[in-house]
Design a protein around this motif. Structure first.
Motif, PDB file in Angstrom:
ATOM      1  N   ILE A  22     -15.049  29.193   5.477  1.00 13.68           N
ATOM      2  CA  ILE A  22     -13.948  30.191   5.349  1.00 13.68           C
ATOM      3  C   ILE A  22     -13.815  29.307   3.299  1.00 13.68           C
ATOM      4  N   SER A  23     -13.333  29.682   2.326  1.00 11.02           N
ATOM      5  CA  SER A  23     -12.950  28.875   0.841  1.00 11.02           C
ATOM      6  C   SER A  23     -11.697  29.573   0.423  1.00 11.02           C
ATOM      7  N   VAL A  24     -10.559  28.765   0.342  1.00 17.66           N
ATOM      8  CA  VAL A  24      -9.658  29.718   0.418  1.00 17.66           C
ATOM      9  C   VAL A  24      -9.594  29.285  -1.680  1.00 17.66           C
ATOM     10  N   ILE A  25      -9.586  29.916  -2.229  1.00 18.29           N
ATOM     11  CA  ILE A  25      -9.539  30.048  -3.658  1.00 18.29           C
ATOM     12  C   ILE A  25      -7.929  29.571  -4.389  1.00 18.29           C
ATOM     13  N   ILE A  26      -6.970  29.017  -4.788  1.00 20.87           N
ATOM     14  CA  ILE A  26      -5.927  28.839  -5.450  1.00 20.87           C
ATOM     15  C   ILE A  26      -5.902  28.136  -7.169  1.00 20.87           C
ATOM     16  N   PRO A  27      -5.887  29.342  -8.274  1.00 20.31           N
ATOM     17  CA  PRO A  27      -5.748  29.035  -9.356  1.00 20.31           C
ATOM     18  C   PRO A  27      -4.274  28.478 -10.020  1.00 20.31           C
ATOM     19  N   THR A  28      -4.408  27.998 -11.058  1.00 17.66           N
ATOM     20  CA  THR A  28      -2.927  27.192 -10.555  1.00 17.66           C
ATOM     21  C   THR A  28      -2.605  26.615 -12.200  1.00 17.66           C
ATOM     22  N   HIS A  29      -1.743  27.084 -13.173  1.00 14.53           N
ATOM     23  CA  HIS A  29      -1.515  26.735 -14.001  1.00 14.53           C
ATOM     24  C   HIS A  29      -0.042  26.298 -14.677  1.00 14.53           C
ATOM     25  N   ASN A  30      -0.063  24.787 -14.512  1.00 12.78           N
ATOM     26  CA  ASN A  30       1.625  24.017 -14.838  1.00 12.78           C
ATOM     27  C   ASN A  30       2.398  24.975 -13.044  1.00 12.78           C
ATOM     28  N   ASP A  31       1.953  24.951 -12.631  1.00 16.44           N
ATOM     29  CA  ASP A  31       2.461  25.392 -11.141  1.00 16.44           C
ATOM     30  C   ASP A  31       2.791  24.339  -9.993  1.00 16.44           C
ATOM     31  N   ARG A  89     -10.281  31.761 -11.402  1.00 14.77           N
ATOM     32  CA  ARG A  89     -11.002  32.105  -9.529  1.00 14.77           C
ATOM     33  C   ARG A  89     -12.366  32.375 -10.033  1.00 14.77           C
ATOM     34  N   ASN A  90     -12.645  32.858 -10.852  1.00  9.95           N
ATOM     35  CA  ASN A  90     -14.552  32.951 -11.074  1.00  9.95           C
ATOM     36  C   ASN A  90     -14.948  31.348 -11.148  1.00  9.95           C
ATOM     37  N   THR A  91     -14.181  30.227 -11.192  1.00  8.49           N
ATOM     38  CA  THR A  91     -14.557  29.050 -11.426  1.00  8.49           C
ATOM     39  C   THR A  91     -14.251  28.963  -9.975  1.00  8.49           C
ATOM     40  N   GLY A  92     -13.504  28.843  -8.808  1.00  7.42           N
ATOM     41  CA  GLY A  92     -13.506  28.768  -7.831  1.00  7.42           C
ATOM     42  C   GLY A  92     -14.604  29.700  -7.814  1.00  7.42           C
ATOM     43  N   ILE A  93     -15.039  31.000  -6.885  1.00  9.25           N
ATOM     44  CA  ILE A  93     -15.817  31.414  -6.925  1.00  9.25           C
ATOM     45  C   ILE A  93     -17.102  30.780  -6.566  1.00  9.25           C
ATOM     46  N   ASP A  94     -17.423  30.744  -7.754  1.00 13.23           N
ATOM     47  CA  ASP A  94     -18.881  30.145  -8.505  1.00 13.23           C
ATOM     48  C   ASP A  94     -18.903  28.671  -7.546  1.00 13.23           C
ATOM     49  N   SER A  95     -18.176  27.584  -7.206  1.00 17.51           N
ATOM     50  CA  SER A  95     -17.511  26.609  -6.225  1.00 17.51           C
ATOM     51  C   SER A  95     -17.590  26.866  -4.517  1.00 17.51           C
ATOM     52  N   ALA A  96     -17.573  27.042  -4.343  1.00 15.80           N
ATOM     53  CA  ALA A  96     -16.824  27.647  -3.456  1.00 15.80           C
ATOM     54  C   ALA A  96     -17.933  27.976  -2.260  1.00 15.80           C
ATOM     55  N   LYS A  97     -18.873  27.173  -1.201  1.00 13.63           N
ATOM     56  CA  LYS A  97     -19.460  27.102  -0.299  1.00 13.63           C
ATOM     57  C   LYS A  97     -19.288  27.910   0.833  1.00 13.63           C
ATOM     58  N   GLY A  98     -18.214  28.165   1.276  1.00 16.89           N
ATOM     59  CA  GLY A  98     -17.794  29.216   2.160  1.00 16.89           C
ATOM     60  C   GLY A  98     -18.451  30.920   2.105  1.00 16.89           C
ATOM     61  N   ASP A  99     -18.410  30.808   3.465  1.00 17.23           N
ATOM     62  CA  ASP A  99     -19.344  32.781   3.739  1.00 17.23           C
ATOM     63  C   ASP A  99     -18.135  33.938   3.412  1.00 17.23           C
ATOM     64  N   ILE A 100     -16.745  33.566   3.529  1.00 12.85           N
ATOM     65  CA  ILE A 100     -15.964  34.357   2.819  1.00 12.85           C
ATOM     66  C   ILE A 100     -15.233  33.593   2.273  1.00 12.85           C
ATOM     67  N   LEU A 101     -14.092  34.386   1.647  1.00 10.84           N
ATOM     68  CA  LEU A 101     -13.434  33.742   0.050  1.00 10.84           C
ATOM     69  C   LEU A 101     -11.891  34.772   0.907  1.00 10.84           C
ATOM     70  N   PHE A 102     -11.345  33.323   0.724  1.00 14.77           N
ATOM     71  CA  PHE A 102      -9.457  34.388   0.460  1.00 14.77           C
ATOM     72  C   PHE A 102      -8.970  33.745  -0.621  1.00 14.77           C
ATOM     73  N   PHE A 103      -7.755  34.323  -1.019  1.00 15.98           N
ATOM     74  CA  PHE A 103      -7.466  33.810  -2.940  1.00 15.98           C
ATOM     75  C   PHE A 103      -6.317  34.225  -2.262  1.00 15.98           C
TER      76      PHE A 103
END
Length: 121
Positions: free
Chosen positions: A3-12, A70-84
């Motif tokens: 599974i892939s967990v995608i966490i976008p961040t900006h100054n967080d 988020r789209n950058t994370g999706i593009d680089s994810a290798k998981g069968d299921i994505l979590f955000f």
């Protein structure tokens, strides 16, 4: 299953110090990658919250907004299921395990959601 967990961040980074452990402490027994997409933070999030686990990967990009991150994370994810997960949110214990169980109960399911608990900082 990966599974892939995608966490976008900006100054967080101050929130990321809590959100990242909330993912790493999940009781999911399968393989997991955590992709933190730094959308132009200054200083870079990886400098403030260095990965201490091989499952965490940082991707730095020029600022483009949370959707682009988020789209950058999706593009680089290798998981069968994505979590955000947003950087300022926490993943409650058992979330991944319970949501994976929902997929296993009905293979025709394409999306699983959940409830939220609001907290005041």
């Amino acid at each position: 299953m990966l599974i892939s967990v995608i966490i976008p961040t900006h100054n967080d980074a101050e929130y990321l110090r809590e959100s990242l452990p909330s993912v790493l402490q999940q009781d999911y027994s399968g393989d997991m990658e955590i992709i933190v997409v730094d959308d132009g933070s200054e200083p870079p999030a990886e400098d403030l919250v260095p990965p201490e686990d091989s499952r965490v990967r940082f991707i730095r990009r020029l600022p483009g907004g949370v959707s682009a991150a988020r789209n950058t994370g999706i593009d680089s994810a290798k998981g069968d299921i994505l979590f955000f997960l947003d950087a300022d949110d926490l993943m409650l214990p058992g979330r991944i395990r319970r949501q994976i169980q929902a997929f296993e109960l009905d293979p025709d399911i394409g999306l699983v959601g959940g409830d939220i608990t609001r907290r005041d900082l």
